[in-house]
Design a protein around this motif. Structure first.
Motif, PDB file in Angstrom:
ATOM      1  N   SER A   1       0.808  -1.105  -0.078  1.00  0.00           N
ATOM      2  CA  SER A   1       0.045  -0.145  -0.071  1.00  0.00           C
ATOM      3  C   SER A   1       0.873   1.334   0.002  1.00  0.00           C
ATOM      4  N   ASP A   2       2.060   1.311   0.541  1.00  0.00           N
ATOM      5  CA  ASP A   2       2.867   2.304   0.665  1.00  0.00           C
ATOM      6  C   ASP A   2       4.168   2.266  -0.177  1.00  0.00           C
ATOM      7  N   ARG A   3       3.832   1.840  -1.459  1.00  0.00           N
ATOM      8  CA  ARG A   3       5.209   1.532  -2.191  1.00  0.00           C
ATOM      9  C   ARG A   3       6.041   2.683  -2.614  1.00  0.00           C
ATOM     10  N   ARG A   4       5.700   4.068  -2.690  1.00  0.00           N
ATOM     11  CA  ARG A   4       6.515   4.923  -2.993  1.00  0.00           C
ATOM     12  C   ARG A   4       7.287   5.425  -1.740  1.00  0.00           C
ATOM     13  N   ARG A   5       6.638   5.235  -0.713  1.00  0.00           N
ATOM     14  CA  ARG A   5       7.429   5.511   0.608  1.00  0.00           C
ATOM     15  C   ARG A   5       8.676   4.245   0.914  1.00  0.00           C
ATOM     16  N   LEU A   6       8.252   3.093   0.441  1.00  0.00           N
ATOM     17  CA  LEU A   6       9.146   1.872   0.562  1.00  0.00           C
ATOM     18  C   LEU A   6      10.259   2.080  -0.684  1.00  0.00           C
ATOM     19  N   VAL A   7       9.966   2.575  -1.713  1.00  0.00           N
ATOM     20  CA  VAL A   7      11.194   2.587  -2.561  1.00  0.00           C
ATOM     21  C   VAL A   7      11.814   3.878  -2.472  1.00  0.00           C
TER      22      VAL A   7
ATOM     23  N   ALA B   1      11.738  -8.496  -1.012  1.00  0.00           N
ATOM     24  CA  ALA B   1      10.163  -8.951  -1.804  1.00  0.00           C
ATOM     25  C   ALA B   1       9.829  -9.787  -0.600  1.00  0.00           C
ATOM     26  N   VAL B   2      10.515 -10.646  -0.102  1.00  0.00           N
ATOM     27  CA  VAL B   2       9.950 -11.816   0.758  1.00  0.00           C
ATOM     28  C   VAL B   2       9.470 -10.944   2.135  1.00  0.00           C
ATOM     29  N   TRP B   3      10.276 -10.053   2.381  1.00  0.00           N
ATOM     30  CA  TRP B   3      10.054  -9.141   3.677  1.00  0.00           C
ATOM     31  C   TRP B   3       8.518  -8.652   3.655  1.00  0.00           C
ATOM     32  N   LEU B   4       8.447  -8.064   2.455  1.00  0.00           N
ATOM     33  CA  LEU B   4       6.994  -7.280   2.221  1.00  0.00           C
ATOM     34  C   LEU B   4       5.979  -8.248   1.956  1.00  0.00           C
ATOM     35  N   LEU B   5       6.167  -9.335   1.380  1.00  0.00           N
ATOM     36  CA  LEU B   5       5.200 -10.572   1.300  1.00  0.00           C
ATOM     37  C   LEU B   5       4.790 -11.047   2.494  1.00  0.00           C
ATOM     38  N   LEU B   6       5.697 -11.137   3.198  1.00  0.00           N
ATOM     39  CA  LEU B   6       5.431 -11.628   4.821  1.00  0.00           C
ATOM     40  C   LEU B   6       4.711 -10.804   5.612  1.00  0.00           C
ATOM     41  N   GLY B   7       4.680  -9.606   5.000  1.00  0.00           N
ATOM     42  CA  GLY B   7       3.784  -8.517   6.128  1.00  0.00           C
ATOM     43  C   GLY B   7       4.698  -7.538   7.070  1.00  0.00           C
ATOM     44  N   ARG B   8       5.926  -7.907   7.126  1.00  0.00           N
ATOM     45  CA  ARG B   8       6.675  -7.132   8.058  1.00  0.00           C
ATOM     46  C   ARG B   8       6.643  -5.491   7.962  1.00  0.00           C
ATOM     47  N   THR B   9       6.340  -5.134   8.889  1.00  0.00           N
ATOM     48  CA  THR B   9       6.151  -3.550   8.971  1.00  0.00           C
ATOM     49  C   THR B   9       7.121  -3.033   9.961  1.00  0.00           C
ATOM     50  N   ARG B  10       7.381  -1.631  10.370  1.00  0.00           N
ATOM     51  CA  ARG B  10       8.410  -1.081  11.300  1.00  0.00           C
ATOM     52  C   ARG B  10       7.361  -1.582  12.649  1.00  0.00           C
ATOM     53  N   LYS B  11       6.452  -1.565  12.723  1.00  0.00           N
ATOM     54  CA  LYS B  11       5.628  -1.818  14.021  1.00  0.00           C
ATOM     55  C   LYS B  11       5.956  -3.368  14.545  1.00  0.00           C
ATOM     56  N   ASP B  12       5.670  -4.278  13.396  1.00  0.00           N
ATOM     57  CA  ASP B  12       6.001  -5.634  13.736  1.00  0.00           C
ATOM     58  C   ASP B  12       7.449  -5.835  14.045  1.00  0.00           C
TER      59      ASP B  12
END
Length: 111
Positions: free
Chosen positions: A26-32, A95-106
């Motif tokens: 959802s926040d791909r621009r911030r991630l990139v 990519a795996v990090w994103l797909l597994l749903g890791r966030t800063r909070k997690d």
């Protein structure tokens, strides 16, 4: 199958997984924006380390390549194809990090 074909398959799969991960974020621009500089720095470090250690392993005889299956571009004694695997990992890990749903909070929950 040549080494370059195998390398391109690994890179294509890693790039496809990263594309899916970024397209579903959802926040791909911030991630990139946040990841591009560390990714470039990591790519440079991987290139240097791969060049050094692959040349050492080839010089000591730990790895031997069939010349007919190589493109012929060498960095020292290391074929250019050897550099695809670390770069595929560089694409695949976030990519795996994103797909597994890791966030800063997690990530803070692990402490």
């Amino acid at each position: 199958m040549t080494y370059v074909t195998l390398s391109l398959v690994f890179l294509a799969v890693a790039a496809a997984v990263l594309a899916v991960a970024l397209l579903t974020a959802s926040d791909r621009r911030r991630l990139v924006a946040r990841w591009w500089l560390p990714a470039v720095a990591t790519a440079i470090a991987l290139a240097v380390l791969t060049a050094v250690f692959d040349n050492v392993m080839i010089a000591t005889g730990l790895m031997v390549y069939e010349p007919a299956h190589l493109v012929g571009i060498l960095i020292g004694g290391a074929p250019i194809e050897d550099f695809a695997y670390p770069f595929a990992g560089l694409l695949l890990l976030p990519a795996v990090w994103l797909l597994l749903g890791r966030t800063r909070k997690d990530a803070g929950d692990d402490q």
